[in-house]
Design a protein around this motif. Structure first.
Motif, short mmCIF file in Angstrom:
data_model
loop_
_atom_site.label_atom_id
_atom_site.label_comp_id
_atom_site.label_asym_id
_atom_site.label_seq_id
_atom_site.Cartn_x
_atom_site.Cartn_y
_atom_site.Cartn_z
N ARG A 1 -29.07 59.88 120.96
CA ARG A 1 -30.19 60.82 121.23
C ARG A 1 -30.95 60.68 122.53
NH1 ARG A 1 -34.12 59.13 116.01
NH2 ARG A 1 -35.16 60.72 117.04
N TYR A 2 -30.48 61.56 123.32
CA TYR A 2 -30.65 61.30 124.91
C TYR A 2 -31.93 61.37 125.29
CZ TYR A 2 -30.41 66.46 124.57
OH TYR A 2 -30.77 67.88 124.43
N LEU A 3 -33.02 62.11 124.40
CA LEU A 3 -34.30 62.31 125.00
C LEU A 3 -35.09 61.07 125.30
CD1 LEU A 3 -35.25 65.44 122.69
CD2 LEU A 3 -34.52 65.40 124.88
N GLN A 4 -34.76 59.87 124.81
CA GLN A 4 -35.25 58.49 125.13
C GLN A 4 -34.95 58.13 126.68
OE1 GLN A 4 -32.81 55.09 123.28
NE2 GLN A 4 -31.64 56.92 122.47
N ASP A 5 -34.16 59.14 127.31
CA ASP A 5 -33.95 58.42 128.66
C ASP A 5 -34.61 59.34 129.66
OD1 ASP A 5 -31.85 56.68 127.59
OD2 ASP A 5 -30.28 58.29 127.79
N TYR A 6 -35.52 60.34 128.80
CA TYR A 6 -36.46 61.17 129.73
C TYR A 6 -37.74 61.18 129.54
CZ TYR A 6 -31.57 63.01 130.87
OH TYR A 6 -30.48 63.24 131.15
N GLY A 7 -38.25 59.83 129.36
CA GLY A 7 -39.88 59.41 129.29
C GLY A 7 -40.24 60.06 127.95
N LEU A 8 -39.54 60.08 126.95
CA LEU A 8 -40.12 60.67 125.65
C LEU A 8 -40.29 59.90 124.64
CD1 LEU A 8 -38.41 64.22 126.13
CD2 LEU A 8 -40.72 64.14 126.07
N GLY A 9 -40.28 58.65 124.76
CA GLY A 9 -40.53 57.72 123.78
C GLY A 9 -39.14 57.20 123.37
N GLN A 10 -39.34 56.28 122.34
CA GLN A 10 -38.14 55.64 121.79
C GLN A 10 -37.67 56.38 120.39
OE1 GLN A 10 -35.86 53.59 122.85
NE2 GLN A 10 -37.11 54.02 125.08
N PRO A 11 -36.60 56.33 120.11
CA PRO A 11 -36.16 56.95 118.81
C PRO A 11 -36.39 56.01 117.51
CG PRO A 11 -34.31 56.33 119.72
CD PRO A 11 -35.34 56.22 120.72
N LEU A 12 -37.05 56.56 116.61
CA LEU A 12 -37.19 55.81 115.28
C LEU A 12 -35.88 56.06 114.46
CD1 LEU A 12 -40.75 56.58 114.03
CD2 LEU A 12 -39.90 54.73 115.23
N ASP B 1 -40.60 72.59 127.85
CA ASP B 1 -40.29 72.40 129.16
C ASP B 1 -39.36 71.19 129.43
OD1 ASP B 1 -42.53 70.95 128.85
OD2 ASP B 1 -43.26 71.42 130.62
N ARG B 2 -39.91 70.00 128.66
CA ARG B 2 -39.25 68.73 129.18
C ARG B 2 -38.00 68.71 128.44
NH1 ARG B 2 -43.66 65.20 130.27
NH2 ARG B 2 -41.99 63.32 130.44
N LEU B 3 -37.82 69.16 127.22
CA LEU B 3 -36.63 69.08 126.61
C LEU B 3 -35.58 69.89 127.16
CD1 LEU B 3 -38.26 67.64 124.32
CD2 LEU B 3 -36.95 68.98 122.78
N SER B 4 -35.83 70.95 127.65
CA SER B 4 -34.94 71.96 128.33
C SER B 4 -34.24 71.35 129.79
CB SER B 4 -35.44 73.23 128.58
OG SER B 4 -35.58 73.98 127.32
N THR C 1 -45.16 76.18 145.79
CA THR C 1 -44.56 74.89 146.35
C THR C 1 -44.81 73.74 145.68
OG1 THR C 1 -45.81 74.79 148.18
CG2 THR C 1 -43.64 75.97 148.43
N GLU C 2 -44.65 73.70 144.55
CA GLU C 2 -45.02 72.34 143.63
C GLU C 2 -44.21 72.48 142.04
OE1 GLU C 2 -48.40 71.80 141.41
OE2 GLU C 2 -48.60 73.96 140.54
N SER C 3 -44.01 71.58 141.50
CA SER C 3 -43.34 71.60 140.04
C SER C 3 -44.57 71.36 139.02
CB SER C 3 -42.40 70.46 140.07
OG SER C 3 -41.28 70.74 140.84
N ARG C 4 -44.61 72.14 138.22
CA ARG C 4 -45.59 72.06 136.93
C ARG C 4 -44.97 72.72 135.93
NH1 ARG C 4 -51.41 71.81 137.21
NH2 ARG C 4 -51.18 71.96 139.46
N GLY C 5 -44.97 71.93 134.76
CA GLY C 5 -44.47 72.55 133.37
C GLY C 5 -43.04 73.21 133.68
#
Lengths: 590, 126, 250
Positions: A266-277, A296-299, A536-540
């Protein structure tokens, strides 16, 4: 449907008969008796793309929830680019709009005690997404369409394509449109025009959006001098079916589905989205965590996984797996039957027994026609609501289930403003309407319909445009890719000037419609690429690899793209901040 | 102006599709069943009036009559089958949130039909 | 992309400006294994013949635009895979029983005019203010009408119905199923109001229960069942009014 008259005139003319347009039409017909309403659409109302929405519509209903929580989630989800006064309007009116639909017969899913059920959705702190199994948009659209049939005041123009707005004396006074069936071009006068034409996901090659989502209304406003706002923000949904791009609803994750890479992690745990239950944990799925993070974060995580070689390779591109097997057949059939139906039919996988292959897919445009909180644009007499508009409640990233809410709240609201405006102005003159139709007719005859050799094809230019945007303005972009996209689009616009149709007949000429749509797509494609280059920034959803950080001092602002000779002019205006100062977006409870 | 094309249904439309044909057969079997009922009523009536049941019995035992009755029985059974299949469409029953299986309803109807028929035959033969 | 296969599409062509009779045009294409009929039509339109006209949008079986006759059967072309046809030739025609505007585009004005006549909207007992909240409805009560609310108005049922084909004054399967959808909704009290159209000669009694509407329905709505249920419930209403003429019907 339409009685032919010498001149067609309405007090309020609504362009687009999806969720926003129908809600607007009902608002005028029911609450402003005696006002004549025209409802014009290039397709029959029930074909509108609202029909494809699946997961649900957000509105606070449970006692443990609060309007402030809904507002905060929406604002944080937007990466603080949403106008907070507009968000407050959205969340305050949402519950009444949902109840109104219930009173009109919408078959919302119910709890055992008879109350409406709510489910969790990405980026939302609590369960607040109302749903009708996983065909929420379908039921919502048909409920609105059937309810609209009650009102004789609503005159429909089904399968009419609007080619331009009539602007005179500094205000919008109607539209010129083609009756697709006969090819006849006519003016329809109006004291107020409300654009509810939806987004334009079709400017990208791989999208959940139906064929009709070509940004026509955005282009109409843009050509009339109204700016397009925040066009660089294009939402990629993390779970589309490979090959077709058909949407697998976020509700699949709201009900507990999980995303796995090719290592089964469950790879999303590696992208600052918390720990899997654990899947058996009663707290799974935990809100605003892992699979219930924002789109946005998942994509973005999907792209990173692909770069790291941890996605599956498929005939229709790389994918990850969405696993809902642990829900069991009964729960799947009860809560998300269409997920099963679509997976079985289009990828030959029964999600009861196997994980579903999914990949990122263009889904939604946060940007659109710049409107104020009433739905009014800078052009008097012109209003907009729904995906074609940018109020803005979605900012840099929309939370799932806020868009159905938005079309209802702001559809009704724009209609009220339009009806008020209609009471204060006089109708357009017959002379103006006649001249407008005449000049639009000759414009087409000297361009697309001229008898000439064909050098360019509609479909060729269209697919080049789609590739230019995907390559240049995809999930991750930078100066080089965007500049390339901008220059490609410039050359495509030149090629469009040389476009001559093979089909010059009058009756139901779909090549003509496609070519007119392509004109709109080129305009909004240009606005997307140039707005993205300038920010020239990153947002969402706007991630610049050459400017990876959010830059509030420089860009806590809405971009405004104005059409001009050559490249569009990009300007900015401030974001309205009321009670929630910009902060960090925190998901996963960290 | 557009001239739209309309294609009227051909006369033999019911031969174009198996389902249409089965439908037509169903409708025609009802005519046969009705005609037979009228015939029975008429023959019984005239036999009773003339007191000539023996002629009727004699006719009924001819091979022509037996084969006619076999055909009529087949038509009547086909028609009955269509009614049994229709029952769950009209009789939609619910057990809480779950719809009672239409096949179950059709099955119960079918079994009831067989039992009533059996009972009638038993009564007659007694 | 899957395996490609040589497929011949015979497509109905009609352009009223140039033709009085329809023709069939043959297109030979390399169709992919995962293509639906609509993909093949779009391939033709983009690569071979841009004059071919047809309607489509969502390509996921929910907008209801792309109904056509495929080898003589009404189908949603976005859900109909070419690989499911053994024959090399697939014949595409506009939906039966409707006037043809052009090529594969039918005129469905008739349905659009009939739909409002069955009052397909919620008719409550009395208007309930929004601040009183929602009407309570248990999952079981939703289940009673849910199936009939799934109609996408794709018109496949009309093109399968010989009754409609013989007499287009028939209200027809989809519209009548919607009447029953609202009649069965526990929030609705409009049954009596719908009776005038639904029980008129052109309404439920015109239906002879061929049942093909249900067979071809891509969303499993069962309009034939809905019509038989309407017949029973309105017949019972009538019987009650004969037996107990004084008692009002609900």
């Amino acid at each position: 449907m339409v009685e032919k008259m010498d001149s067609l005139q309405h007090d309020v003319l609504i362009v687009g008969a999806g969720g926003a347009g129908l809600r607007a039409a009902i608002a005028v017909a029911r609450d402003h008796p005696g006002t004549s309403v025209g409802l014009i659409s290039k397709v029959y109302p029930m074909r509108s793309h609202t029909v494809s929405a699946e997961g649900g519509a957000a509105a606070v209903i449970s006692a443990s929830d609060s309007l402030d929580d809904h507002a905060y989630d929406t604002i944080a989800g937007s990466d603080w680019l949403a106008d907070q006064d507009a968000v407050e309007v959205l969340v305050e009116n949402a519950p009444d709009e949902m109840l109104q639909l219930e009173h009109w017969g919408c078959p919302w899913s119910r709890d055992a005690d008879g109350h409406v059920s709510v489910r969790p959705f990405g980026g939302m702190k609590l369960e607040r997404t109302w749903y009708a199994a996983d065909k929420t948009g379908f039921h919502l659209l048909h409920t609105l369409f059937q309810t609209a049939l009650k009102f004789d005041a609503i005159i429909r123009y089904d399968e009419w394509f609007v080619t331009s707005l009539i602007v005179a004396d500094g205000r919008c006074q109607g539209v010129v449109a083609i009756d697709i069936r006969t090819g006849e071009m006519l003016s329809i006068g109006a004291k107020s025009v409300v654009l509810c034409t939806g987004g334009g996901g079709r400017v990208y090659p791989f999208t959940t959006n139906g064929n009709i989502k070509t940004g026509d209304g955005m282009a109409l406003a843009y050509r009339a001098g109204v700016p397009l706002k925040d066009m660089e923000f294009v939402q990629y949904h993390p779970t589309g079916l490979p090959g077709t791009g058909i949407l697998i609803t976020e509700a699949a994750r709201g009900e507990g589905g999980v995303l796995l890479n090719n290592e089964g992690r469950r790879y999303l745990q590696d992208y600052g989205l918390g720990q899997p239950l654990d899947l058996k944990d009663p707290d799974h799925p935990r809100k605003q965590t892992m699979e219930l993070g924002p789109r946005d974060r998942l994509s973005q995580a999907f792209i990173k996984e692909r770069e790291a070689g941890r996605t599956f390779e498929g005939a229709d591109g790389d994918y990850v797996e969405l696993d809902i097997r642990h829900l069991g057949e009964r729960e799947i059939d009860r809560k998300i039957p269409m997920v099963r139906e679509l997976a079985v039919r289009y990828v030959g996988i029964d999600p009861v027994h196997d994980p579903i292959p999914v990949r990122t897919v263009v889904h939604y445009m946060m940007g659109g026609i710049d409107t104020d909180i009433q739905g009014a644009t800078s052009l008097p007499g012109l209003f907009a609501a729904g995906e074609c508009a940018c109020v803005s409640v979605n900012g840099a990233n929309r939370l799932g289930s806020n868009s159905l809410t938005e079309i209802l709240v702001f559809g009704a609201r724009a209609a009220v403003a339009a009806a008020d405006h209609a009471r204060r102005v006089s109708p357009p003159s017959n002379q103006l309407l006649e001249n407008s139709a005449g000049s639009e007719q000759s414009r087409l005859e000297t361009t697309l319909l001229r008898k000439d050799a064909t050098y360019e094809t509609t479909f060729g230019i269209r697919s080049d445009l789609q590739d230019a945007l995907e390559e240049g303005a995809g999930i991750f972009r930078d100066k080089t890719t965007l500049e390339r996209a901008c220059s490609k689009i410039t050359s495509l616009k030149e090629r469009y000037e040389n476009l001559v149709l093979t089909d010059t007949s009058r009756t139901f000429n779909t090549e003509l419609v496609t070519a007119l749509e392509l004109g709109a797509m080129l305009d909004i494609g240009e606005a997307i690429a140039h707005s993205a280059l300038a920010r020239t920034e990153s947002r969402g959803s706007h991630q610049r690899t050459d400017h990876p950080d959010r830059d509030d001092p420089g860009f806590l602002k809405h971009s405004l793209a104005y059409r001009s000779e050559g490249n569009p002019t990009i300007d900015y205006k401030n974001v309205t901040i009321t009670r929630w100062p910009p902060g960090e977006r925190v998901y996963g409870g960290e | 102006m557009t001239r739209e094309l309309t294609k009227p249904l051909p006369r033999n439309w019911w031969l174009k599709k198996a389902a249409y044909f089965r439908f037509m057969m169903r409708e025609l079997t009802s005519v046969a069943v009705l005609a037979y009922t009228l015939l029975i009523v008429w023959t019984l009536g005239s036999a009773a009036n003339s007191g000539g049941f023996s002629t009727l019995y004699a006719f009924l035992s001819t091979s022509l009559s037996v084969s006619l009755h076999v055909v009529i029985l087949a038509l009547a059974l086909y028609h009955t089958g269509t009614w049994i299949a229709l029952t769950p469409k009209v009789m939609v029953l619910w057990r809480d949130d779950e719809r009672v299986d239409p096949d179950f309803i059709a099955g119960v109807t079918g079994i009831s039909f067989l039992m009533i028929t059996g009972a009638t035959i038993w009564l007659v033969l007694m | 992309m899957g395996v490609s296969d040589r497929t011949v599409l015979e497509v109905y062509r009609y352009l009223p400006e140039n033709q009085t009779e329809p023709t069939f045009q043959t297109y030979e294409i390399d169709s992919q294994d995962n293509w639906v009929v609509l993909d093949a039509l779009n391939h033709i339109k983009a690569e071979i013949d841009s004059t071919l006209s047809f309607r489509w949008s969502c390509r996921m079986g929910v907008c209801g635009s792309c109904g056509m006759m495929v080898n003589g059967e009404p189908k949603l072309t976005c859900e109909t895979f070419i690989r499911d046809y053994d024959t090399m030739t697939v014949r595409i025609e506009p939906l039966n029983h409707f006037p043809v505007i052009r090529d594969l585009v039918i005129n469905m004005d008739d349905f659009m005019e009939k739909l409002p006549t069955v009052s397909p909207w919620l008719i409550p007992d009395q208007d309930k203010p929004l601040d009183e909240g929602e009407y309570l409805q248990t999952p079981g009560q939703v289940a009673r009408y849910k199936r009939f609310s799934m109609c996408i108005n794709c018109m496949l049922c009309y093109s399968a119905c010989p009754v409609y084909g013989l007499d287009s004054s028939f209200t027809g399967p989809a519209a009548l199923a919607l009447a029953e959808r609202y009649n069965l909704d526990s929030r609705d009290h409009g049954r009596k109001e719908r009776a005038a159209t639904v029980t008129a000669h052109e309404g439920i009694w015109e239906c002879t229960y061929v049942g093909e509407c249900t067979q071809v329905c891509p969303k499993d709505v069962d309009p034939a069942g809905a019509i038989q249920m309407l017949k029973l419930s309105y017949a019972l209403d009538w019987a009650k009014s004969v037996v107990m003429p004084k008692r009002g019907r609900s």
